[in-house]
Scaffold this active site. Structure first.
Site, PDB file in Angstrom:
ATOM      1  CE1 TYR A  31       1.203  -0.315   4.361  1.00 23.00           C
ATOM      2  CE2 TYR A  31       0.193   1.860   4.343  1.00 23.00           C
ATOM      3  CZ  TYR A  31       1.001   0.922   4.955  1.00 23.00           C
ATOM      4  OH  TYR A  31       1.619   1.230   6.130  1.00 23.00           O
ATOM      5  CG  HIS A 100       0.240 -20.651   3.526  1.00 22.92           C
ATOM      6  ND1 HIS A 100      -0.866 -21.369   3.909  1.00 22.92           N
ATOM      7  CD2 HIS A 100       0.658 -19.972   4.619  1.00 22.92           C
ATOM      8  CE1 HIS A 100      -1.103 -21.139   5.183  1.00 22.92           C
ATOM      9  NE2 HIS A 100      -0.201 -20.299   5.646  1.00 22.92           N
ATOM     10  CE  LYS A 145       3.356   3.202   3.126  1.00 25.21           C
ATOM     11  NZ  LYS A 145       3.464   3.199   4.592  1.00 25.21           N
ATOM     12  CD  GLU A 177      10.393   1.434  10.244  1.00 27.05           C
ATOM     13  OE1 GLU A 177      10.342   2.430   9.490  1.00 27.05           O
ATOM     14  OE2 GLU A 177      10.110   0.282   9.870  1.00 27.05           O
ATOM     15  CG  LEU A 201       8.675   2.281   4.520  1.00 25.65           C
ATOM     16  CD1 LEU A 201       8.384   1.050   3.671  1.00 25.65           C
ATOM     17  CD2 LEU A 201       7.409   3.065   4.768  1.00 25.65           C
TER      18      LEU A 201
HETATM   19  N1  PMP Z   1       8.066   3.558   8.757  1.00 24.26           N
HETATM   20  C1  PMP Z   1       6.897   2.905   8.753  1.00 24.26           C
HETATM   21  C2  PMP Z   1       6.832   1.539   9.358  1.00 24.26           C
HETATM   22  C3  PMP Z   1       5.753   3.504   8.208  1.00 24.26           C
HETATM   23  O1  PMP Z   1       4.579   2.846   8.178  1.00 24.26           O
HETATM   24  C4  PMP Z   1       5.844   4.819   7.689  1.00 24.26           C
HETATM   25  C5  PMP Z   1       4.626   5.505   7.155  1.00 24.26           C
HETATM   26  N2  PMP Z   1       4.387   5.137   5.823  1.00 24.26           N
HETATM   27  C6  PMP Z   1       7.086   5.460   7.701  1.00 24.26           C
HETATM   28  C7  PMP Z   1       8.182   4.801   8.247  1.00 24.26           C
HETATM   29  C8  PMP Z   1       7.268   6.841   7.131  1.00 24.26           C
HETATM   30  O2  PMP Z   1       7.210   6.786   5.722  1.00 24.26           O
HETATM   31  P1  PMP Z   1       6.707   8.023   4.866  1.00 24.26           P
HETATM   32  O3  PMP Z   1       7.550   9.192   5.225  1.00 24.26           O
HETATM   33  O4  PMP Z   1       6.922   7.582   3.466  1.00 24.26           O
HETATM   34  O5  PMP Z   1       5.266   8.244   5.202  1.00 24.26           O
END
Ligand code: PMP
Length: 282
Positions: A31, A100, A145, A177, A201
């Protein structure tokens, strides 16, 4: 409200999804969320690129070109007259009796997009928020993502139960994060943040921030730091599409710096605002 169901703009009520959709049964999909400021999508190219990259990493072939997808999403925002808010979209591997392994022959992926209205959280940006350390129990492909968000969901819930806005996840001692954000600390005029590998991410807001650091003359070291180092930082903040640059003024019981958003953080926020303003004038 209008939504996108595959390549069609339809009313929400018209959408029919299968209970055998692999998104529903396995979280087998990816997503994106894009912020809309004053009718324009911020960093739309980067978000669309990441969407295709995430899909490719799990072998889903998106059946549209990037340009077509961009136009579909743009038309959706127009149809719903979104001035300030978000567009969410996801693609799943499609519907097939539960097993699966990937279905053979390959199923048609299912694409869904919808919009949300929402204003910026100015109060959080100005005052900062509290965060809670939570052990990072997620899988080892956090660069994708993915719709599988249980680890993130449990982390955020633990933070909110503790009266905090966000979780700061750590694998052992190492800060990775947030539950839906990237994390940064500033110490002696240097910004530290986890490198972009499989453990986090690669945030789009993070990429903007890297460019803003150069713009304002803040040195960056993309190296992981520990929870102990985190609470000893002069300044701390998180970033995401929706939270932009949100200062973190307290982690668990530790006050960061003087308990107020730091100087560098404020400079970054101002530089970020300028980028958003530029978008409006395009
Ligand atoms: N890490 C994770 C796990 C996230 O879900 C998000 C939000 N999408 C982010 C970091 C920040 O990413 P972005 O700046 O692209 O929204």
């Amino acid at each position: 409200t209008t939504m996108l169901w595959n390549d069609r703009l339809v009313k929400k009520e018209e959408i029919k999804l299968s209970i055998e959709d692999r998104g529903y049964q396995f979280g087998d999909g990816v997503y994106e969320v894009i912020k809309v400021y004053n009718g324009s999508m911020f960093t739309v190219t980067e978000h669309i690129d990441r969407f295709y990259e995430s899909a490719e990493k799990i072998n889903i072939v998106i059946p549209y070109t990037k340009d077509v997808l961009h136009k579909m999403v743009y038309d959706l925002i127009e149809a719903n007259e979104i001035v300030n808010g978000y567009v969410y979209f996801q693609i799943t591997r499609g519907s097939s009796p539960r097993a699966h392994a990937f279905p053979q022959p390959t199923t048609e992926p299912v694409f869904i997009a919808y919009t949300m209205k929402g204003e910026r959280s100015i109060e959080n940006f100005e005052k900062g928020v509290k965060a809670k350390f939570v052990e990072d129990i997620r899988w080892l492909r956090c660069d994708i993502k993915s719709l599988n968000l249980l680890g993130n969901v449990l982390a955020k819930e633990a933070a909110q139960q503790a009266g905090c806005y966000e979780a700061i996840q750590h694998r052992g001692e190492i800060v990775t994060e947030g539950s839906s954000s990237n994390m940064y600390g500033i110490k002696d005029g240097v910004l530290y943040t986890h490198p972009t590998n499989n453990l986090i991410l690669h945030g789009i807001t993070r990429r903007v921030i890297m460019s803003l650091c150069e713009e304002i003359g803040l040195s960056v070291i993309e190296e992981a730091f520990t929870t102990e180092q985190a609470i000893d930082m002069d300044e701390f903040f998180m970033s995401s599409t929706s939270s932009e640059i949100t200062p973190i003024i307290q982690i668990d019981d530790s006050i960061i710096g003087n308990g107020k958003p730091g100087e560098w953080t404020r400079k970054l926020q101002a530089a970020f605002d300028a980028r958003v303003q530029q978008l409006g004038s395009l």
